[in-house]
Motif scaffolding. Structure first.
Motif, PDB file in Angstrom:
ATOM      1  N   SER A  42      41.200  39.057  16.951  1.00 46.78           N
ATOM      2  CA  SER A  42      42.576  38.753  17.332  1.00 46.78           C
ATOM      3  C   SER A  42      43.180  39.824  18.229  1.00 46.78           C
ATOM      4  O   SER A  42      44.259  39.626  18.785  1.00 46.78           O
ATOM      5  N   PHE A  43      42.502  40.970  18.367  1.00 52.34           N
ATOM      6  CA  PHE A  43      43.012  42.089  19.152  1.00 52.34           C
ATOM      7  C   PHE A  43      42.065  42.405  20.307  1.00 52.34           C
ATOM      8  O   PHE A  43      40.851  42.171  20.206  1.00 52.34           O
ATOM      9  N   ASN A  44      42.639  42.983  21.382  1.00 58.34           N
ATOM     10  CA  ASN A  44      41.788  43.529  22.433  1.00 58.34           C
ATOM     11  C   ASN A  44      41.982  45.039  22.508  1.00 58.34           C
ATOM     12  O   ASN A  44      42.731  45.624  21.728  1.00 58.34           O
ATOM     13  N   GLU A  45      41.306  45.682  23.450  1.00 58.89           N
ATOM     14  CA  GLU A  45      41.307  47.145  23.511  1.00 58.89           C
ATOM     15  C   GLU A  45      42.668  47.740  23.881  1.00 58.89           C
ATOM     16  O   GLU A  45      42.901  48.930  23.690  1.00 58.89           O
ATOM     17  N   LEU A  46      43.579  46.912  24.394  1.00 58.25           N
ATOM     18  CA  LEU A  46      44.923  47.394  24.722  1.00 58.25           C
ATOM     19  C   LEU A  46      45.859  47.371  23.517  1.00 58.25           C
ATOM     20  O   LEU A  46      46.971  47.892  23.570  1.00 58.25           O
ATOM     21  N   GLY A  47      45.400  46.729  22.434  1.00 58.01           N
ATOM     22  CA  GLY A  47      46.247  46.575  21.256  1.00 58.01           C
ATOM     23  C   GLY A  47      46.986  45.255  21.230  1.00 58.01           C
ATOM     24  O   GLY A  47      47.762  44.999  20.307  1.00 58.01           O
ATOM     25  N   ALA A 143      50.262  30.507   6.407  1.00 57.93           N
ATOM     26  CA  ALA A 143      50.520  31.939   6.509  1.00 57.93           C
ATOM     27  C   ALA A 143      49.320  32.768   6.051  1.00 57.93           C
ATOM     28  O   ALA A 143      48.985  33.797   6.647  1.00 57.93           O
ATOM     29  N   GLN A 144      48.652  32.324   4.990  1.00 53.77           N
ATOM     30  CA  GLN A 144      47.461  33.024   4.510  1.00 53.77           C
ATOM     31  C   GLN A 144      46.330  32.952   5.519  1.00 53.77           C
ATOM     32  O   GLN A 144      45.634  33.935   5.768  1.00 53.77           O
ATOM     33  N   LEU A 145      46.146  31.794   6.127  1.00 48.68           N
ATOM     34  CA  LEU A 145      45.071  31.602   7.095  1.00 48.68           C
ATOM     35  C   LEU A 145      45.321  32.359   8.394  1.00 48.68           C
ATOM     36  O   LEU A 145      44.379  32.695   9.111  1.00 48.68           O
ATOM     37  N   GLN A 146      46.583  32.614   8.699  1.00 52.05           N
ATOM     38  CA  GLN A 146      46.947  33.271   9.952  1.00 52.05           C
ATOM     39  C   GLN A 146      46.804  34.784   9.906  1.00 52.05           C
ATOM     40  O   GLN A 146      46.919  35.445  10.937  1.00 52.05           O
ATOM     41  N   ARG A 147      46.539  35.333   8.748  1.00 50.34           N
ATOM     42  CA  ARG A 147      46.457  36.791   8.607  1.00 50.34           C
ATOM     43  C   ARG A 147      45.255  37.356   9.353  1.00 50.34           C
ATOM     44  O   ARG A 147      44.203  36.705   9.464  1.00 50.34           O
ATOM     45  N   PRO A 148      45.370  38.589   9.900  1.00 48.07           N
ATOM     46  CA  PRO A 148      44.225  39.232  10.547  1.00 48.07           C
ATOM     47  C   PRO A 148      43.054  39.352   9.591  1.00 48.07           C
ATOM     48  O   PRO A 148      43.233  39.437   8.371  1.00 48.07           O
ATOM     49  N   THR A 149      41.847  39.400  10.131  1.00 49.19           N
ATOM     50  CA  THR A 149      40.636  39.428   9.327  1.00 49.19           C
ATOM     51  C   THR A 149      40.147  40.860   9.095  1.00 49.19           C
ATOM     52  O   THR A 149      40.643  41.817   9.686  1.00 49.19           O
ATOM     53  N   ARG A 150      39.126  40.984   8.257  1.00 53.01           N
ATOM     54  CA  ARG A 150      38.502  42.291   8.039  1.00 53.01           C
ATOM     55  C   ARG A 150      37.894  42.809   9.331  1.00 53.01           C
ATOM     56  O   ARG A 150      37.884  44.017   9.588  1.00 53.01           O
ATOM     57  N   ASP A 152      39.086  42.308  12.292  1.00 47.21           N
ATOM     58  CA  ASP A 152      40.200  42.859  13.067  1.00 47.21           C
ATOM     59  C   ASP A 152      40.507  44.287  12.619  1.00 47.21           C
ATOM     60  O   ASP A 152      40.693  45.189  13.444  1.00 47.21           O
ATOM     61  N   THR A 153      40.576  44.479  11.318  1.00 50.17           N
ATOM     62  CA  THR A 153      40.876  45.810  10.773  1.00 50.17           C
ATOM     63  C   THR A 153      39.801  46.818  11.174  1.00 50.17           C
ATOM     64  O   THR A 153      40.111  47.952  11.564  1.00 50.17           O
ATOM     65  N   ASP A 158      38.079  51.372  14.571  1.00 51.43           N
ATOM     66  CA  ASP A 158      37.145  51.939  15.554  1.00 51.43           C
ATOM     67  C   ASP A 158      37.903  52.448  16.781  1.00 51.43           C
ATOM     68  O   ASP A 158      37.617  53.550  17.279  1.00 51.43           O
ATOM     69  N   LEU A 159      38.871  51.668  17.278  1.00 52.43           N
ATOM     70  CA  LEU A 159      39.695  52.119  18.400  1.00 52.43           C
ATOM     71  C   LEU A 159      40.449  53.395  18.039  1.00 52.43           C
ATOM     72  O   LEU A 159      40.578  54.316  18.856  1.00 52.43           O
TER      73      LEU A 159
END
Length: 302
Positions: A42-47, A143-150, A152-153, A158-159
């Motif tokens: 859900s994220f890219n290197e820019l945040g 709402a539960q399904l929309q949460r970021p994943t492991r 993503d974390t 790593d970034l």
């Protein structure tokens, strides 16, 4: 209803042979449960974070209802067939990759001058689940399904690890989903986060966390001044000057020396700095500061 006369073009080999039919899904309401890049993050290197937010319902073969957070209700939009599996509604282009009674998968496309971008701008996949499927089969909530994943974390961690190795480097820092927060500790200083949203020029709400900008006013300064510059705020809240910007001084060394003095004398002593965070992880991020100094003894105000 709203419509669009724009069309998008791409190579012939990418075009499927038949126009899609929506008879089986008419009247089913779907909620977007995930929006991700092709690497499934859900994220890219820019945040930048892809956030699922759409609620849609096919009303007919040529009409789609979409929820408007501004109007707080479902609004009808003309569903324009463009070519292949590419459609347009609500002023957006989509490649419809999957349709079923339980779920939909769209690729959100960036179109410029009638041509579909082949880079990261079109690298966005949206997954919708039928509301009934979420409630009765999955027995959960959108709402539960929309949460970021492991994943993503792990990616954000790593970034962060890489950014912490060189905390003053702008090209290592990335935008905090919860941006840097400043709190004045003196009546001589006031600080305000400025909105950078400009929807007319394509600057969405995401710009407020991707490119945070703050206006700081200092009273009883050594002289009247107005400086704009960029800093990286590291994970400890320390500011690292990355771009001197405008100071009114011509000599590069004098500009840098002056800005560093403003940071050391005023900003570090008259306000508390909380670094940016993403998914609860503290990390370096770059911000823009507009600092105004007033020699008069009045209290600082915006």
């Amino acid at each position: 209803m709203s419509g669009s006369k724009e069309t998008a073009t791409e190579s012939e080999e990418d075009k499927p042979k038949e126009r899609l039919k929506f008879d089986d899904i008419i009247g089913i309401r779907y909620t977007e449960v995930k929006r991700r890049f092709s690497n499934n993050l859900s994220f890219n290197e820019l945040g930048f974070q892809q956030e699922p937010s759409w609620i849609i319902e096919f009303q007919s073969q040529d009409t789609v209802l979409a929820y408007s957070p501004v109007k707080e209700r479902m609004l009808p939009f003309f569903l324009m067939y463009d070519h292949g599996d590419v459609y347009n509604f609500a002023k957006e282009f989509f490649r419809i990759k999957k349709i079923s009674k339980d779920s939909l998968v769209f690729q959100r496309l960036h179109v410029e001058k009638k041509k579909i971008a082949s880079d990261i701008k079109s690298d966005v996949n949206m997954t919708f689940y039928a509301n009934s499927y979420i409630e009765k089969v999955l027995k959960t909530t959108a709402a539960q399904l929309q949460r970021p994943t492991r994943a993503d974390t792990a990616y954000i961690q790593d970034l962060t690890n890489k950014a912490n190795q060189e905390p003053g480097r702008a090209n290592k820092a990335f935008a905090g989903r919860q941006p840097v927060k400043f709190t004045s500790t003196s009546p001589l200083l006031s600080v305000m986060k400025k909105s950078t949203v400009d929807k007319m020029n394509g600057r969405t709400e995401a710009f407020d966390y991707l490119f945070p900008k703050y206006r700081i006013v200092i009273s009883k300064a050594y002289k009247d001044f107005a400086f704009e510059f960029k800093v990286v705020v590291d994970a400890q809240g320390k500011m690292h000057l990355t771009n001197v910007g405008y100071t009114g001084l011509t000599e590069p060394e004098a500009r840098e020396k002056t800005i560093k003095a403003v940071i050391d004398v005023y900003l570090r002593n008259l306000m508390k700095t909380e670094p940016g965070t993403t998914l609860g992880i503290v990390h370096p991020s770059e911000i823009t500061l507009v600092v105004v100094g007033r020699k008069s003894g009045t209290k600082a105000s915006q």
